[in-house]
Design an enzyme around this catalytic site. Sequence first.
Site, PDB file in Angstrom:
ATOM      1  N   SER A  82       0.437  -4.934  -4.896  1.00 16.61           N
ATOM      2  CA  SER A  82      -0.669  -5.838  -5.262  1.00 16.61           C
ATOM      3  C   SER A  82      -0.510  -6.325  -6.695  1.00 16.61           C
ATOM      4  O   SER A  82      -0.696  -7.519  -6.982  1.00 16.61           O
ATOM      5  CB  SER A  82      -2.025  -5.147  -5.064  1.00 16.61           C
ATOM      6  OG  SER A  82      -2.158  -4.064  -5.962  1.00 16.61           O
TER       7      SER A  82
ATOM      8  N   LEU B 150       4.058   1.407  -4.701  1.00 19.97           N
ATOM      9  CA  LEU B 150       5.117   0.748  -5.479  1.00 19.97           C
ATOM     10  C   LEU B 150       4.608  -0.503  -6.194  1.00 19.97           C
ATOM     11  O   LEU B 150       5.396  -1.302  -6.706  1.00 19.97           O
ATOM     12  CB  LEU B 150       6.310   0.412  -4.569  1.00 19.97           C
ATOM     13  CG  LEU B 150       6.955   1.618  -3.862  1.00 19.97           C
ATOM     14  CD1 LEU B 150       8.116   1.182  -2.982  1.00 19.97           C
ATOM     15  CD2 LEU B 150       7.446   2.668  -4.870  1.00 19.97           C
ATOM     16  N   GLY B 151       3.299  -0.672  -6.224  1.00 18.91           N
ATOM     17  CA  GLY B 151       2.710  -1.759  -7.026  1.00 18.91           C
ATOM     18  C   GLY B 151       2.768  -3.127  -6.380  1.00 18.91           C
ATOM     19  O   GLY B 151       2.849  -4.139  -7.085  1.00 18.91           O
TER      20      GLY B 151
ATOM     21  N   ASP C 261       0.233  -0.361 -13.879  1.00 17.54           N
ATOM     22  CA  ASP C 261       1.037  -1.092 -12.888  1.00 17.54           C
ATOM     23  C   ASP C 261       1.335  -2.514 -13.364  1.00 17.54           C
ATOM     24  O   ASP C 261       2.491  -2.943 -13.414  1.00 17.54           O
ATOM     25  CB  ASP C 261       0.306  -1.164 -11.535  1.00 17.54           C
ATOM     26  CG  ASP C 261       0.240   0.192 -10.832  1.00 17.54           C
ATOM     27  OD1 ASP C 261       0.556   1.208 -11.477  1.00 17.54           O
ATOM     28  OD2 ASP C 261      -0.123   0.226  -9.645  1.00 17.54           O
TER      29      ASP C 261
ATOM     30  N   GLY D 138       0.812  -1.229   0.000  1.00 20.45           N
ATOM     31  CA  GLY D 138       0.000   0.000   0.000  1.00 20.45           C
ATOM     32  C   GLY D 138       0.833   1.261   0.000  1.00 20.45           C
ATOM     33  O   GLY D 138       0.431   2.279   0.553  1.00 20.45           O
ATOM     34  N   ALA D 139       2.011   1.225  -0.643  1.00 21.92           N
ATOM     35  CA  ALA D 139       2.911   2.377  -0.596  1.00 21.92           C
ATOM     36  C   ALA D 139       3.096   3.028  -1.966  1.00 21.92           C
ATOM     37  O   ALA D 139       3.934   3.894  -2.140  1.00 21.92           O
ATOM     38  CB  ALA D 139       4.268   1.950  -0.035  1.00 21.92           C
TER      39      ALA D 139
END
Length: 340
Positions: A129, A126-127, A172, A123-124
């Site tokens: 998920s 940076l992809g 992403d 959740g930052a």
Amino acid sequence: MTMTDNGSNMTGCATAPAKVILFGEHSVVHGTPAIAVALNLRSRAQVKIKKSDVSHLIVKSPAMGLEVSFSSDRLRTLGQASGSNGNATPLDPIALGFYHVLNLIEMNGFDATLIIDSEIPIGAGLGSSASVATSSVGAFLAAFNGEVDSLQVREIAFRSEELTHGKPSGIDNTVIALGGLVYFIKGQKPERKELSTEIPLVIANTRIPRSTATLVSNVASLFKRKQKAVQNLFDSISDIVEQGLHALLKNDLEDLGELMNINHGILHALGVSHPLLDRYVWVARESGALGAKLTGAGGGGCMIALAENVHHASEIKQELIKAGADAFTSVLTNQGVETC
Ligand code: MEV
């Protein structure tokens, strides 16, 4: 098929990188171009599959302390739900990937156990998920086909991204599946370029959690309310992306930095920055960064700063750490999804 254990089990393993959006987040959802690069923090997925009467999947994430079992009914329900409907656990998008891989190979009746692991902060921006969805689809395809086709993986991982984020642009899962640098317009064939020189980036994580789906929908609702003003902002970002691509191809770091600063200002105007992101952007600039901006959905998550060179990047990183950030210098990669 990759057979092991006296021919009854198939195994597959794949890894995938993280990503950094250099220019064009948010406006990319509304059809303008964006540029992203693959970041060498990787997720990894390993699967064991055996033939069974009905399909069944267990997904284990030791790092998240999660283990979820998906019956064939649950897999079908996920496959038939549209968008982010029915996302009951954070591992549902992975199960949806399994459902679509089974559709692709046109076979059913497999019992699979998948273990996922990742170095990417969750959740930052940076992809994380998209990376886990990509490495999982890669592992399933590696088990069934013995190899992975990155374009096929990209398409299936997009379905998982829709379940996670609602209405993603697809940037992403594209850069994560293909690696390198990607110039992306939603709905068009992405242009991928090999990274030939290192871009000296510093990444600072605010550790403030946020939801990409909420931020994307906030921008969409601002666009509805202030159509002309927001369209002008999107047009400016479009221009920044075109100039940014040019600067990247010429390796003109000063130009790149200036464009990053303008892009951050516009993202702020769109309401997706955060006081701590702005603070870190200023710490980086005051430490001599050529440019700095939030990256990804914003509202928390990460910012990126561009340094003149690797040595300077490490000085900026130290200043960001002193200011309380979780900061590191980036290593970019041409390697997208790969078997392991
Ligand atoms: C998220 O990494 C980037 C956004 O533009 C959303 C998307 O493109 O799907 C905010």
